[in-house]
Scaffold this active site. Structure first.
Site, PDB file in Angstrom:
ATOM      1  CB  SER A  46      -0.905   0.010   1.233  1.00 25.18           C
ATOM      2  OG  SER A  46      -1.796   1.114   1.200  1.00 25.18           O
ATOM      3  CD  GLU A  47      -0.498   6.065  -3.009  1.00 23.60           C
ATOM      4  OE1 GLU A  47      -0.356   7.272  -2.800  1.00 23.60           O
ATOM      5  OE2 GLU A  47      -0.883   5.611  -4.087  1.00 23.60           O
ATOM      6  CG  ASN A  48      -0.895   3.851   3.579  1.00 26.68           C
ATOM      7  OD1 ASN A  48      -0.962   2.895   2.826  1.00 26.68           O
ATOM      8  ND2 ASN A  48      -1.438   3.828   4.781  1.00 26.68           N
ATOM      9  N   GLY A  49       2.696   3.048   2.910  1.00 29.36           N
ATOM     10  CA  GLY A  49       3.810   2.468   3.644  1.00 29.36           C
ATOM     11  C   GLY A  49       3.552   1.150   4.330  1.00 29.36           C
ATOM     12  CB  SER A  88       5.782   3.589   0.561  1.00 29.28           C
ATOM     13  OG  SER A  88       4.758   2.981  -0.179  1.00 29.28           O
TER      14      SER A  88
END
Length: 211
Positions: A46-49, A88
């Site tokens: 997930s791009e938020n980490g 990320s």
């Protein structure tokens, strides 16, 4: 003669090979997560980490600090991790993702993607991490409905909406069909039962070929 959103997500999930590293975008793609089993060893990003994201099990308590990019609660597989947003994006931009699953407003027959703005005056929109994902992932697959609410095609010869990326989409899963983007344009891999080729072509804004 249409697949539900859940059926679309399940169809896409079946085609991801075991052991793949996959990013799930905001919107319809988040539903794909529930169709993978732990033994498949699919590593979800997930791009938020987050790396190693999984669906919450029935009755499992929510950790308010464990949310995906869509702000929905998730959990971690054993060995999963979470980390700084910058790390990320380094994963996204560095070619470390096998697949990226995104929603879409339009896809052109060349694989151009428009998925962040409807181009409406006065409406604030931001492309976010989508432009990083479409150039960094090894394959970009799109999950979207075949037409708009008023019946206009989303699969088109040329995108009319602001672009996210050029020639980046490899495969599209819609409520009517699964298609690949080839040098010759859209190639239909499968169609929902009961829908004939002529009806699918009529709902599409670019020529189709059939596998």
């Amino acid at each position: 003669m249409k697949r539900t959103r859940e059926q679309m997500a399940e169809a896409l999930a079946r085609d991801i090979p075991d052991g793949a590293t996959v990013n799930l975008g905001i919107g319809m793609p988040v539903a794909v997560l529930k169709y993978w089993r732990a033994e498949q060893e699919i590593l979800v990003h997930s791009e938020n980490g987050i790396l190693g994201m999984r669906e919450l099990e029935p009755g499992e308590s929510v950790d308010p600090d464990m949310m995906n990019a869509a702000k929905l609660p998730v959990a971690l597989l054993r060995g999963g991790s979470y980390f700084h947003h910058a790390d990320s994006f380094a994963m996204m931009r560095g070619g470390h993702l096998d697949y990226c699953i995104l929603g879409g407003y339009q896809v052109s027959q060349r694989g151009d993607l428009a998925n962040w703005s409807l181009g409406q005056p006065g409406v604030a929109a931001a492309v976010g991490g989508a432009m990083d994902l479409v150039v960094g992932a090894k394959q970009v697959w799109v999950l979207m409905e075949h037409t708009t609410r008023d019946g206009q095609p989303r699969l088109v010869s040329e995108c009319s909406l602001p672009l996210t990326g050029l020639r980046c989409v490899r495969r599209i899963y819609t409520d009517l069909a699964t298609l690949e983007v080839t040098p010759e344009g859209f190639k239909v891999l499968d169609v929902v039962p009961g829908l004939d080729r002529e009806a699918l072509q009529a709902a599409t804004g670019a020529p189709l070929t059939f596998a």
